[in-house]
Design a protein around this motif. Structure first.
Motif, PDB file in Angstrom:
ATOM      1  N   TYR A  31      46.774  51.066  38.132  1.00  0.00           N
ATOM      2  CA  TYR A  31      46.626  49.965  39.139  1.00  0.00           C
ATOM      3  C   TYR A  31      47.539  49.051  39.068  1.00  0.00           C
ATOM      4  O   TYR A  31      48.274  48.789  37.688  1.00  0.00           O
ATOM      5  CB  TYR A  31      45.200  49.655  38.680  1.00  0.00           C
ATOM      6  N   THR A  32      47.792  47.892  39.881  1.00  0.00           N
ATOM      7  CA  THR A  32      48.386  46.587  39.699  1.00  0.00           C
ATOM      8  C   THR A  32      47.493  45.629  39.617  1.00  0.00           C
ATOM      9  O   THR A  32      46.177  45.597  40.547  1.00  0.00           O
ATOM     10  CB  THR A  32      49.422  46.507  40.945  1.00  0.00           C
ATOM     11  N   PRO A  33      47.670  44.436  39.141  1.00  0.00           N
ATOM     12  CA  PRO A  33      46.345  43.488  38.933  1.00  0.00           C
ATOM     13  C   PRO A  33      46.613  42.704  40.331  1.00  0.00           C
ATOM     14  O   PRO A  33      47.203  42.789  41.057  1.00  0.00           O
ATOM     15  CB  PRO A  33      47.139  42.895  37.900  1.00  0.00           C
ATOM     16  N   ALA A  34      45.475  41.674  40.131  1.00  0.00           N
ATOM     17  CA  ALA A  34      45.318  41.037  41.256  1.00  0.00           C
ATOM     18  C   ALA A  34      46.576  39.730  41.507  1.00  0.00           C
ATOM     19  O   ALA A  34      47.202  39.540  40.363  1.00  0.00           O
ATOM     20  CB  ALA A  34      44.019  40.018  41.085  1.00  0.00           C
ATOM     21  N   THR A  35      46.664  39.276  42.531  1.00  0.00           N
ATOM     22  CA  THR A  35      47.974  38.772  42.733  1.00  0.00           C
ATOM     23  C   THR A  35      47.655  37.127  43.143  1.00  0.00           C
ATOM     24  O   THR A  35      48.510  36.095  43.143  1.00  0.00           O
ATOM     25  CB  THR A  35      48.870  39.146  43.847  1.00  0.00           C
ATOM     26  N   VAL A  36      46.274  36.732  43.307  1.00  0.00           N
ATOM     27  CA  VAL A  36      45.889  35.505  43.906  1.00  0.00           C
ATOM     28  C   VAL A  36      45.180  34.738  42.735  1.00  0.00           C
ATOM     29  O   VAL A  36      44.269  35.084  42.255  1.00  0.00           O
ATOM     30  CB  VAL A  36      45.022  35.861  45.162  1.00  0.00           C
ATOM     31  N   ALA A  37      45.601  33.535  42.626  1.00  0.00           N
ATOM     32  CA  ALA A  37      45.047  32.696  41.671  1.00  0.00           C
ATOM     33  C   ALA A  37      43.482  32.502  42.163  1.00  0.00           C
ATOM     34  O   ALA A  37      43.123  32.445  43.211  1.00  0.00           O
ATOM     35  CB  ALA A  37      45.473  31.252  41.570  1.00  0.00           C
ATOM     36  N   PRO A  38      42.523  32.335  41.079  1.00  0.00           N
ATOM     37  CA  PRO A  38      42.501  32.230  39.760  1.00  0.00           C
ATOM     38  C   PRO A  38      42.702  33.759  38.932  1.00  0.00           C
ATOM     39  O   PRO A  38      42.425  33.872  37.665  1.00  0.00           O
ATOM     40  CB  PRO A  38      41.296  31.586  39.177  1.00  0.00           C
ATOM     41  N   TYR A  39      42.795  34.913  39.670  1.00  0.00           N
ATOM     42  CA  TYR A  39      42.749  35.877  39.159  1.00  0.00           C
ATOM     43  C   TYR A  39      44.148  36.800  39.185  1.00  0.00           C
ATOM     44  O   TYR A  39      44.241  37.859  38.782  1.00  0.00           O
ATOM     45  CB  TYR A  39      41.893  36.912  40.153  1.00  0.00           C
ATOM     46  N   ALA A  40      45.122  35.839  39.240  1.00  0.00           N
ATOM     47  CA  ALA A  40      46.735  36.615  39.212  1.00  0.00           C
ATOM     48  C   ALA A  40      46.604  37.063  38.042  1.00  0.00           C
ATOM     49  O   ALA A  40      46.251  36.457  36.878  1.00  0.00           O
ATOM     50  CB  ALA A  40      47.394  35.537  39.673  1.00  0.00           C
ATOM     51  N   ASN A  41      47.197  38.519  37.813  1.00  0.00           N
ATOM     52  CA  ASN A  41      47.574  39.105  36.717  1.00  0.00           C
ATOM     53  C   ASN A  41      46.090  39.731  36.002  1.00  0.00           C
ATOM     54  O   ASN A  41      46.463  39.962  34.871  1.00  0.00           O
ATOM     55  CB  ASN A  41      48.541  38.283  35.905  1.00  0.00           C
ATOM     56  N   VAL A  42      45.202  39.691  36.713  1.00  0.00           N
ATOM     57  CA  VAL A  42      43.990  40.124  35.996  1.00  0.00           C
ATOM     58  C   VAL A  42      43.609  41.586  36.819  1.00  0.00           C
ATOM     59  O   VAL A  42      43.568  41.458  38.018  1.00  0.00           O
ATOM     60  CB  VAL A  42      42.962  39.056  36.331  1.00  0.00           C
ATOM     61  N   TYR A  43      43.239  42.375  36.002  1.00  0.00           N
ATOM     62  CA  TYR A  43      42.533  43.749  36.424  1.00  0.00           C
ATOM     63  C   TYR A  43      41.233  43.416  36.637  1.00  0.00           C
ATOM     64  O   TYR A  43      40.362  43.573  35.930  1.00  0.00           O
ATOM     65  CB  TYR A  43      42.921  44.826  35.444  1.00  0.00           C
ATOM     66  N   LEU A  68      42.453  41.077  49.560  1.00  0.00           N
ATOM     67  CA  LEU A  68      43.199  42.037  48.863  1.00  0.00           C
ATOM     68  C   LEU A  68      43.580  41.470  47.615  1.00  0.00           C
ATOM     69  O   LEU A  68      43.524  42.054  46.529  1.00  0.00           O
ATOM     70  CB  LEU A  68      44.122  42.721  49.654  1.00  0.00           C
ATOM     71  N   GLY A  69      44.334  40.316  47.579  1.00  0.00           N
ATOM     72  CA  GLY A  69      44.999  39.912  46.326  1.00  0.00           C
ATOM     73  C   GLY A  69      44.170  39.319  45.403  1.00  0.00           C
ATOM     74  O   GLY A  69      44.680  39.160  44.120  1.00  0.00           O
ATOM     75  N   ASN A  70      42.778  39.261  45.627  1.00  0.00           N
ATOM     76  CA  ASN A  70      42.024  38.967  44.482  1.00  0.00           C
ATOM     77  C   ASN A  70      41.407  40.182  43.823  1.00  0.00           C
ATOM     78  O   ASN A  70      40.816  39.918  42.595  1.00  0.00           O
ATOM     79  CB  ASN A  70      40.576  38.457  45.067  1.00  0.00           C
ATOM     80  N   TYR A  71      41.945  41.381  43.901  1.00  0.00           N
ATOM     81  CA  TYR A  71      41.616  42.484  43.063  1.00  0.00           C
ATOM     82  C   TYR A  71      42.912  43.441  42.807  1.00  0.00           C
ATOM     83  O   TYR A  71      43.685  43.265  43.468  1.00  0.00           O
ATOM     84  CB  TYR A  71      40.481  43.156  43.868  1.00  0.00           C
ATOM     85  N   ALA A  72      42.534  44.144  41.776  1.00  0.00           N
ATOM     86  CA  ALA A  72      43.609  45.036  41.238  1.00  0.00           C
ATOM     87  C   ALA A  72      43.438  46.305  42.459  1.00  0.00           C
ATOM     88  O   ALA A  72      42.903  46.382  43.327  1.00  0.00           O
ATOM     89  CB  ALA A  72      43.192  45.954  40.142  1.00  0.00           C
ATOM     90  N   ARG A  73      44.533  46.968  42.569  1.00  0.00           N
ATOM     91  CA  ARG A  73      44.995  47.939  43.646  1.00  0.00           C
ATOM     92  C   ARG A  73      45.550  49.216  43.100  1.00  0.00           C
ATOM     93  O   ARG A  73      46.159  49.165  42.066  1.00  0.00           O
ATOM     94  CB  ARG A  73      45.847  47.519  44.862  1.00  0.00           C
ATOM     95  N   LEU A  74      45.384  50.196  43.787  1.00  0.00           N
ATOM     96  CA  LEU A  74      46.109  51.589  43.453  1.00  0.00           C
ATOM     97  C   LEU A  74      47.723  51.170  43.369  1.00  0.00           C
ATOM     98  O   LEU A  74      47.938  50.730  44.371  1.00  0.00           O
ATOM     99  CB  LEU A  74      45.836  52.620  44.176  1.00  0.00           C
ATOM    100  N   ARG A  75      48.315  51.431  42.366  1.00  0.00           N
ATOM    101  CA  ARG A  75      49.582  51.394  42.140  1.00  0.00           C
ATOM    102  C   ARG A  75      50.539  52.354  42.695  1.00  0.00           C
ATOM    103  O   ARG A  75      50.272  53.524  42.700  1.00  0.00           O
ATOM    104  CB  ARG A  75      50.024  51.484  40.772  1.00  0.00           C
TER     105      ARG A  75
END
Length: 529
Positions: A311-323, A336-343
């Motif tokens: 997975y890749t982590p979320a990209t949108v604050a406040p969850y950026a870099n969070v799985y 979409l950016g609030n959540y992890a995604r299939l890498r």
């Protein structure tokens, strides 16, 4: 089931496109279907195996990803009502039934032609793959047309056989196939490029024996909790222990030579990865995201190094870099950016040419671990522990391996597989979900059987998710969460099966079992609750 000439037309097309070409040629959808050649079993086999791979990767596993709690829907799409509520109809996922039976006709023809043309090895492979496909059907529907199912126009209204009887016949058919492969005449032609699973050659007969034996082990273990079948399973396990060939030592994967072209990419990647131009994500990639439950299983155990591979982590604050995962069944989901995604380029969406696993080596090892732990196969606890750890290791190797086109690129993480497996064991030295010898205490107590089931669940993530779903129903472990929108009245709020499809209701109604309900009509081996 569909009973028309569609299958025979498809086989004529197969013969046209394959009879004089290499394995990857059958992916060409622009061949002329109006000039069929005489069908040969080897010509049909590659197409049939590819059809199985497509059905398994993009249909069975799609369904399994929802019920096994690997996936939830994203905020970019409406719908997915059946996946969120389990309020199934006879139209829901009826393609599983129709496409599998179409595929079974292919294998029936291969077996018939092989017997007529003196190719017992091809007949044995077809027999094995018929069992593989029929088991998928039984595990989702229970009683199905079997003994009369593939007779074409000779019987367009086949009776339904009992699922338990079908399972016992699976064992017979697989035993016959492995015996055939082990006793082939010395002048039998070896499998060639029609074998898009093991690549043909002198070793392929042994590989297919191992595939059949591993499938046979899965089938026997799935029956093993049924009280009335205990003696039968024990007897058949004893026979299996001495079966020629042993069990799978590699992942069994379909690889016909996928290419980055329209309709010719690997089916799962084509549906959830990147379009064939390479310029945009496939539409459905934006529709699904991992659940918080599956994220937690990796994040809370070590963390598990596989997390960043899958997975890749979320990209949108406040969850950026969070799985961060979605809640299964949730309807109002942020962007979409609030959540992890299939890498992309990771362990699940590798590339356009990624092979399609039919049975993972990890499954083979976990099945052997369970059988040895329970005394069905020799070796006892020590051998079971070795197989258990080898199963975890095989999962790391699979998820870190690249697709062929990605070898020797930054996406090739194969060298990191074993070091990260070792790191996982070190990080979890006191974790009863990982360490074979740590039982845990109180609410954290985990039996050795449960360790196997848990690690198998992690290994099956997205790539053998339909098997994860069947294993949950067989074992009740791990306690995967239900959708928060579930309409089930069961304690676990989950369904237990699919409903018979509308296509079958329209053509074979008088033979369909009555009173079927997706929450109460269990498959015969589902006895743990």
């Amino acid at each position: 089931m569909k009973r028309n000439f569609k299958v025979w037309a498809a086989l004529a097309i197969t013969a046209t496109t394959l009879a004089t070409t290499g394995c990857d040629k059958f992916l060409d959808v622009n061949e002329n279907p109006n000039n069929p050649l005489t069908a040969t079993p080897q010509a049909v086999l590659a197409q049939a195996l590819n059809a199985t791979a497509t059905n398994f990767a993009s249909q069975y596993n799609n369904y399994g990803n929802w019920v096994a709690a690997y996936w939830g829907k994203s905020g970019t799409v409406n719908g997915y009502n059946e996946e969120r509520t389990y309020n199934y109809s006879s139209l829901y996922n009826q393609g599983l039934w129709n496409n599998t039976y179409d595929n079974l006709y292919d294998y029936q023809l291969i077996e018939q032609l092989s017997n007529e043309q003196g190719r017992p090895n091809l007949a044995a492979v077809a027999k094995i793959m018929k069992v593989y496909n029929f088991q998928l059907l039984v595990d989702q529907y229970g009683d199905i047309p079997y003994s009369q199912a593939l007779n074409g126009l000779q019987n367009v209204l086949p009776k339904y056989d009992k699922a338990e009887d079908i399972y016992k016949d699976f064992v017979v058919k697989l035993t016959e196939a492995t015996t055939t492969l082990a006793t082939l005449p010395t002048d039998t032609r070896v499998l060639a490029n029609e074998d898009i699973v093991f690549g043909g050659g002198a070793a392929a007969h042994t590989s297919w024996q191992r595939f059949a034996n591993t499938l046979r082990l899965r089938i026997l273990l799935r029956m093993s909790n049924v009280q009335s079948l205990q003696a039968y399973v024990t007897t058949e396990m004893t026979r299996l222990a001495s079966a020629p060939g042993g069990f799978l030592t590699t992942d069994a994967q379909v690889q016909p030579g996928f290419i980055q072209s329209e309709g010719q990419q690997s089916p799962f990647y084509n549906r959830y990865g990147v379009v064939s131009s390479g310029l945009a994500s496939a539409t459905e990639r934006n529709y699904v995201q991992p659940t918080q439950y599956i994220i937690d299983q990796y994040q809370n155990n070590g963390p598990d190094p596989r997390l960043t591979r899958l997975y890749t982590p979320a990209t949108v604050a406040p969850y950026a870099n969070v799985y961060r995962g979605v809640v299964l069944g949730e309807s109002n989901i942020p962007a979409l950016g609030n959540y992890a995604r299939l890498r992309l380029g990771g362990g699940l969406l590798k590339a356009f040419d990624q092979p399609v696993p039919l049975i993972l080596l990890a499954e083979s090892k976990f099945l052997q671990a369970e059988a040895k732990l329970k005394g069905f196969l020799p070796g006892g606890d020590a051998a079971a522990k070795t197989d258990y750890q080898d199963g975890i290791r095989a999962s790391f190797v699979y998820f870190y391996a690249p697709a062929p086109s990605q070898r020797s690129t930054t996406a090739d993480q194969s060298a990191n597989a074993v070091p990260n497996y070792d790191l996982y064991l070190t990080r979890n030295a006191a974790n009863p979900l990982v360490n074979w010898d740590v039982p845990g205490t109180g609410a954290n107590a985990v039996s050795k059987e449960q360790k196997i089931y848990y690690q198998k669940y992690l290994a099956f993530n997205t790539v053998e998710s339909i098997e994860a779903w069947s294993e949950y129903r067989r074992t009740g472990y791990p306690r995967i969460p239900a959708s928060i929108e579930s309409s089930s009245t069961r304690p676990d709020k989950l369904p237990v099966r699919l409903l018979y499809p509308q296509t079958e209701i329209a053509t074979n109604l008088n033979n369909i079992p009555t009173g079927i309900n997706q929450f109460t009509s269990k498959i015969f081996w589902d006895v743990v609750d």
